[in-house]
Design an enzyme around this catalytic site. Structure first.
Site, PDB file in Angstrom:
ATOM      1  N   HIS A  58      -7.400   9.867  -2.146  1.00 10.75           N
ATOM      2  CA  HIS A  58      -6.719   9.810  -0.851  1.00 10.75           C
ATOM      3  C   HIS A  58      -7.493  10.512   0.264  1.00 10.75           C
ATOM      4  CE1 HIS A  58      -2.412   9.509   0.986  1.00 10.75           C
ATOM      5  NE2 HIS A  58      -3.335   9.300   1.903  1.00 10.75           N
ATOM      6  N   LYS A 108      -2.511   6.045  -4.229  1.00 10.19           N
ATOM      7  CA  LYS A 108      -3.600   6.985  -3.953  1.00 10.19           C
ATOM      8  C   LYS A 108      -3.290   8.307  -4.646  1.00 10.19           C
ATOM      9  CE  LYS A 108      -3.612   4.923   0.651  1.00 10.19           C
ATOM     10  NZ  LYS A 108      -2.192   4.478   0.612  1.00 10.19           N
ATOM     11  N   ASP A 143       0.831  -1.200   0.000  1.00  9.88           N
ATOM     12  CA  ASP A 143       0.000   0.000   0.000  1.00  9.88           C
ATOM     13  C   ASP A 143       0.864   1.249   0.000  1.00  9.88           C
ATOM     14  OD1 ASP A 143      -2.788   1.257   0.503  1.00  9.88           O
ATOM     15  OD2 ASP A 143      -1.514   2.158   2.039  1.00  9.88           O
ATOM     16  N   TYR A 180       3.354   9.798  -0.677  1.00 10.88           N
ATOM     17  CA  TYR A 180       4.396   9.150   0.126  1.00 10.88           C
ATOM     18  C   TYR A 180       5.760   9.262  -0.561  1.00 10.88           C
ATOM     19  CZ  TYR A 180       0.489   6.641   2.414  1.00 10.88           C
ATOM     20  OH  TYR A 180      -0.667   6.292   3.064  1.00 10.88           O
TER      21      TYR A 180
END
Length: 289
Positions: free
Chosen positions: A118, A85, A55, A60
């Site tokens: 997200h 996301k 994930d 990120y």
């Protein structure tokens, strides 16, 4: 109601089927706020330990490392369920399009198994525009399944109305912070009634509750760590937990939860009734915009 998975969950490669018909491993590996190079190492360790569900997210900034780890582990892209996301800082239709293309480029892949909106940021126009881009990506084969993260029930109902009036797609997955101190029963019930899979991020409370007396007692009862109790709780609630760690021993420990089960009394003890996000200042599900 808790779901007893003692008989059906026999390995971390047990799966749930998305509404689009794809198999999602019931245990995932999270890489929130893990730098790219560290994420690559952690994902490689996780894959070697048997995980097949990763994930990630555009914000990120570690999609490149996650995908590189799959290749380093000698696995085919199709062997691993890979999630990303949309960039929450670039909401709306065009922002979502950019995010999807950047993610595909970063991961050097033609598709993601799951792409999520997200956050519900960007207002109604931003949310629905992002969903429109996801539906297009799914039709183009760039996303096998699609869903949302951090949407409140009012956001979900807004999206459901849009879909029912021709917006397209289905809400296949809802991803939320979920643990015994934040069980979100209303959200979970809403998603389950529509056949969506519920994923749990921060299932270990980011370590903030591991000293809880109930967890400690249940750990002693089952000869397991508090972390394993929390992951087992998540599985028996019917969630897909996404624990995060970069330590090889803990990666293995987090997956060693398929040979014991919490009983009904254990589950009742973990029904705290609290609503306590690990970050009290951040809970997009309650935002009204």
């Amino acid at each position: 109601m808790p779901i007893d998975l003692q008989e059906t969950l026999v390995s971390p490669r047990a799966t749930k089927k998305t509404l689009a018909g794809f198999e999602m491993p019931v245990l995932g590996y999270g890489v929130y706020e893990v730098p790219d190079a560290v994420a690559e190492d952690g994902v490689e360790k996780a894959l070697k330990a048997g995980y097949r569900h990763i994930d990630s997210a555009r914000c990120y900034e570690n999609e490149t490392g996650c995908a590189a780890a799959i290749r380093k582990a000698g696995l085919k892209r199709s062997d691993v369920f890979l999630t990303t996301k949309l960039n929450p800082d670039d909401p709306g239709y065009e922002g979502a399009q950019r995010s999807i293309q950047e993610s595909l480029k970063n991961a050097q892949t033609d598709y993601f198994d799951l792409i999520l909106v997200h956050t519900p940021w960007g207002g109604k126009e931003g949310r629905l525009g992002a969903w429109r881009a996801l539906v297009e990506a799914q039709k183009a084969g760039q996303a096998r399944s699609i869903g949302v993260s951090n949407f409140g029930v009012h956001h979900l109902e807004e999206l459901e109305e849009y879909i029912s009036h021709g917006g397209g797609g289905r809400i296949e997955v809802g991803q939320y912070e979920l643990h015994p101190w934040l069980a979100r029963a209303e959200l979970v019930d809403w998603l389950r009634e529509r056949g969506a899979i519920v994923q749990a991020y921060s299932p270990l409370t980011r370590g903030t509750r591991l000293g809880d007396p109930i967890l400690q007692a249940l750990g002693k009862k089952h000869h397991r760590s508090p972390v394993q109790i929390l992951i087992r709780w998540s599985l028996q609630m019917g969630f897909v937990p996404l624990p995060k760690t970069t330590t090889a021993e803990r990666i293995a420990e987090n997956a060693d939860v398929f040979d014991f089960a919490l009983d009904e009394d254990d589950m009742k003890l973990l029904h705290t009734g609290e609503y306590s996000p690990t970050d009290s200042l951040w809970d997009p599900t309650v935002e009204r915009d």
